[in-house]
Design a protein around this motif. Sequence first.
Motif, PDB file in Angstrom:
ATOM      1  N   ASP A  72     -40.421  31.249 -23.203  1.00 18.18           N
ATOM      2  CA  ASP A  72     -40.365  31.068 -24.655  1.00 18.18           C
ATOM      3  C   ASP A  72     -41.767  30.983 -25.249  1.00 18.18           C
ATOM      4  OD1 ASP A  72     -37.630  30.997 -24.373  1.00 18.18           O
ATOM      5  OD2 ASP A  72     -37.473  28.818 -24.555  1.00 18.18           O
ATOM      6  N   LEU A  73     -42.642  30.235 -24.590  1.00 14.76           N
ATOM      7  CA  LEU A  73     -44.019  30.113 -25.080  1.00 14.76           C
ATOM      8  C   LEU A  73     -44.718  31.471 -25.008  1.00 14.76           C
ATOM      9  CD1 LEU A  73     -46.057  28.169 -26.290  1.00 14.76           C
ATOM     10  CD2 LEU A  73     -46.755  27.541 -23.979  1.00 14.76           C
ATOM     11  N   ASP A  74     -44.502  32.195 -23.935  1.00 15.04           N
ATOM     12  CA  ASP A  74     -45.032  33.555 -23.799  1.00 15.04           C
ATOM     13  C   ASP A  74     -44.583  34.426 -24.979  1.00 15.04           C
ATOM     14  OD1 ASP A  74     -46.793  34.671 -21.960  1.00 15.04           O
ATOM     15  OD2 ASP A  74     -45.298  34.883 -20.382  1.00 15.04           O
TER      16      ASP A  74
ATOM     17  N   GLY B 286     -49.887  38.318 -31.179  1.00 16.28           N
ATOM     18  CA  GLY B 286     -50.075  39.601 -30.514  1.00 16.28           C
ATOM     19  C   GLY B 286     -50.753  39.474 -29.158  1.00 16.28           C
ATOM     20  N   VAL B 287     -50.647  38.294 -28.542  1.00 20.11           N
ATOM     21  CA  VAL B 287     -51.300  38.032 -27.258  1.00 20.11           C
ATOM     22  C   VAL B 287     -50.280  38.131 -26.132  1.00 20.11           C
ATOM     23  CG1 VAL B 287     -52.431  36.246 -25.875  1.00 20.11           C
ATOM     24  CG2 VAL B 287     -53.033  36.518 -28.278  1.00 20.11           C
ATOM     25  N   LYS B 288     -50.565  38.988 -25.169  1.00 19.03           N
ATOM     26  CA  LYS B 288     -49.739  39.049 -23.961  1.00 19.03           C
ATOM     27  C   LYS B 288     -50.345  38.049 -22.972  1.00 19.03           C
ATOM     28  CE  LYS B 288     -47.910  43.742 -24.110  1.00 19.03           C
ATOM     29  NZ  LYS B 288     -46.533  43.371 -24.343  1.00 19.03           N
ATOM     30  N   ALA B 289     -49.879  36.800 -23.049  1.00 20.45           N
ATOM     31  CA  ALA B 289     -50.495  35.727 -22.262  1.00 20.45           C
ATOM     32  C   ALA B 289     -50.144  35.829 -20.778  1.00 20.45           C
ATOM     33  CB  ALA B 289     -50.073  34.365 -22.817  1.00 20.45           C
ATOM     34  N   GLU B 290     -48.934  36.318 -20.481  1.00 24.95           N
ATOM     35  CA  GLU B 290     -48.453  36.407 -19.094  1.00 24.95           C
ATOM     36  C   GLU B 290     -48.657  35.081 -18.354  1.00 24.95           C
ATOM     37  OE1 GLU B 290     -48.893  40.099 -16.919  1.00 24.95           O
ATOM     38  OE2 GLU B 290     -49.849  41.006 -18.688  1.00 24.95           O
ATOM     39  N   LEU B 291     -48.190  34.026 -18.987  1.00 25.40           N
ATOM     40  CA  LEU B 291     -48.359  32.670 -18.458  1.00 25.40           C
ATOM     41  C   LEU B 291     -47.774  32.549 -17.052  1.00 25.40           C
ATOM     42  CD1 LEU B 291     -47.404  30.672 -21.667  1.00 25.40           C
ATOM     43  CD2 LEU B 291     -49.702  31.166 -20.813  1.00 25.40           C
ATOM     44  N   ALA B 292     -48.446  31.776 -16.230  1.00 19.73           N
ATOM     45  CA  ALA B 292     -48.004  31.453 -14.864  1.00 19.73           C
ATOM     46  C   ALA B 292     -47.941  32.675 -13.942  1.00 19.73           C
ATOM     47  CB  ALA B 292     -46.664  30.723 -14.881  1.00 19.73           C
TER      48      ALA B 292
ATOM     49  N   ILE C 259     -52.552  28.760 -26.804  1.00 23.11           N
ATOM     50  CA  ILE C 259     -51.578  27.666 -26.703  1.00 23.11           C
ATOM     51  C   ILE C 259     -52.051  26.507 -27.582  1.00 23.11           C
ATOM     52  CG2 ILE C 259     -50.639  25.877 -25.180  1.00 23.11           C
ATOM     53  CD1 ILE C 259     -50.628  28.040 -22.940  1.00 23.11           C
ATOM     54  N   GLU C 260     -53.329  26.166 -27.490  1.00 23.39           N
ATOM     55  CA  GLU C 260     -53.867  25.090 -28.326  1.00 23.39           C
ATOM     56  C   GLU C 260     -53.738  25.420 -29.809  1.00 23.39           C
ATOM     57  OE1 GLU C 260     -57.933  22.487 -29.130  1.00 23.39           O
ATOM     58  OE2 GLU C 260     -57.950  24.003 -27.543  1.00 23.39           O
ATOM     59  N   LYS C 261     -54.081  26.637 -30.187  1.00 24.35           N
ATOM     60  CA  LYS C 261     -53.976  27.068 -31.591  1.00 24.35           C
ATOM     61  C   LYS C 261     -52.532  26.931 -32.080  1.00 24.35           C
ATOM     62  CE  LYS C 261     -55.078  30.985 -34.555  1.00 24.35           C
ATOM     63  NZ  LYS C 261     -55.785  32.257 -34.658  1.00 24.35           N
ATOM     64  N   TYR C 262     -51.595  27.373 -31.252  1.00 19.33           N
ATOM     65  CA  TYR C 262     -50.180  27.297 -31.622  1.00 19.33           C
ATOM     66  C   TYR C 262     -49.730  25.839 -31.761  1.00 19.33           C
ATOM     67  CZ  TYR C 262     -45.176  27.982 -31.749  1.00 19.33           C
ATOM     68  OH  TYR C 262     -43.856  27.955 -32.139  1.00 19.33           O
ATOM     69  N   LEU C 263     -50.092  24.998 -30.790  1.00 20.31           N
ATOM     70  CA  LEU C 263     -49.702  23.586 -30.863  1.00 20.31           C
ATOM     71  C   LEU C 263     -50.283  22.918 -32.101  1.00 20.31           C
ATOM     72  CD1 LEU C 263     -49.934  22.524 -27.119  1.00 20.31           C
ATOM     73  CD2 LEU C 263     -47.854  22.759 -28.499  1.00 20.31           C
ATOM     74  N   ARG C 264     -51.516  23.224 -32.438  1.00 20.40           N
ATOM     75  CA  ARG C 264     -52.131  22.618 -33.628  1.00 20.40           C
ATOM     76  C   ARG C 264     -51.390  23.027 -34.901  1.00 20.40           C
ATOM     77  NH1 ARG C 264     -55.886  19.494 -32.139  1.00 20.40           N
ATOM     78  NH2 ARG C 264     -57.254  19.953 -30.387  1.00 20.40           N
ATOM     79  N   ALA C 265     -50.828  24.240 -34.904  1.00 18.32           N
ATOM     80  CA  ALA C 265     -50.079  24.716 -36.070  1.00 18.32           C
ATOM     81  C   ALA C 265     -48.674  24.109 -36.134  1.00 18.32           C
ATOM     82  CB  ALA C 265     -49.983  26.235 -36.049  1.00 18.32           C
ATOM     83  N   LYS C 266     -48.127  23.704 -34.983  1.00 21.91           N
ATOM     84  CA  LYS C 266     -46.714  23.331 -34.924  1.00 21.91           C
ATOM     85  C   LYS C 266     -46.443  21.882 -34.520  1.00 21.91           C
ATOM     86  CE  LYS C 266     -45.072  27.265 -36.080  1.00 21.91           C
ATOM     87  NZ  LYS C 266     -44.218  27.373 -37.269  1.00 21.91           N
ATOM     88  N   PHE C 267     -47.460  21.150 -34.080  1.00 21.18           N
ATOM     89  CA  PHE C 267     -47.256  19.779 -33.613  1.00 21.18           C
ATOM     90  C   PHE C 267     -48.308  18.890 -34.262  1.00 21.18           C
ATOM     91  CE2 PHE C 267     -48.022  16.213 -30.760  1.00 21.18           C
ATOM     92  CZ  PHE C 267     -46.725  15.772 -30.524  1.00 21.18           C
ATOM     93  N   ALA C 268     -47.846  17.862 -34.976  1.00 18.78           N
ATOM     94  CA  ALA C 268     -48.781  16.969 -35.665  1.00 18.78           C
ATOM     95  C   ALA C 268     -48.321  15.521 -35.540  1.00 18.78           C
ATOM     96  CB  ALA C 268     -48.887  17.351 -37.142  1.00 18.78           C
ATOM     97  N   ILE C 269     -49.302  14.628 -35.522  1.00 21.01           N
ATOM     98  CA  ILE C 269     -49.034  13.194 -35.495  1.00 21.01           C
ATOM     99  C   ILE C 269     -49.732  12.561 -36.689  1.00 21.01           C
ATOM    100  CG2 ILE C 269     -49.383  11.012 -34.261  1.00 21.01           C
ATOM    101  CD1 ILE C 269     -49.194  12.455 -31.688  1.00 21.01           C
TER     102      ILE C 269
END
Length: 148
Positions: free
Chosen positions: A30-32, A40-46, A58-68
């Motif tokens: 899902d993250l991939d 537009g990034v083919k991360a091919e995680l793991a 991944i960090e950029k995405y988390l900063r956009a979608k996860f906040a405290i």
Amino acid sequence: MHKFYLSVTNVVYSEKSASFQITSRIFIDDLDDVLEERYGVKAELATKNEAPVADAYIEKYLRAKFAIALNGEIVPYTFLGKEYDNDVVICYMELEDVDFSSLKSVSIQNEVLTDLFEEQQNVVHVKWKGTKKSFVLIKENNKGMLNL
């Protein structure tokens, strides 16, 4: 392919380091998919072909979608990295220098993968000083609030 869309995030207050230690478990495929769809990034995680820029995206995405937010104010956290466990990527974050004595509320917004999957559910467990509170966040209700 799995048939359910779920992430699990643990937010644990460490009295020893006066910090919130955050681990977020997200299905690798899902993250991939979301990194490719959104950036537009083919991360091919793991895989042995994992993109060198995978962590940055991944960090950029988390900063956009996860906040405290502490006491109503969004606070920055540090992305420490990730590791893999079977079909899950575990992302590690930390929110340092938390003055718990002045803390009145903690709010967590988690929209991870809700932009890609309508049925995505993000479970958040918050633990502090022997107390635990959990939320199930969805696209239409993406924020959980704790009054301490």
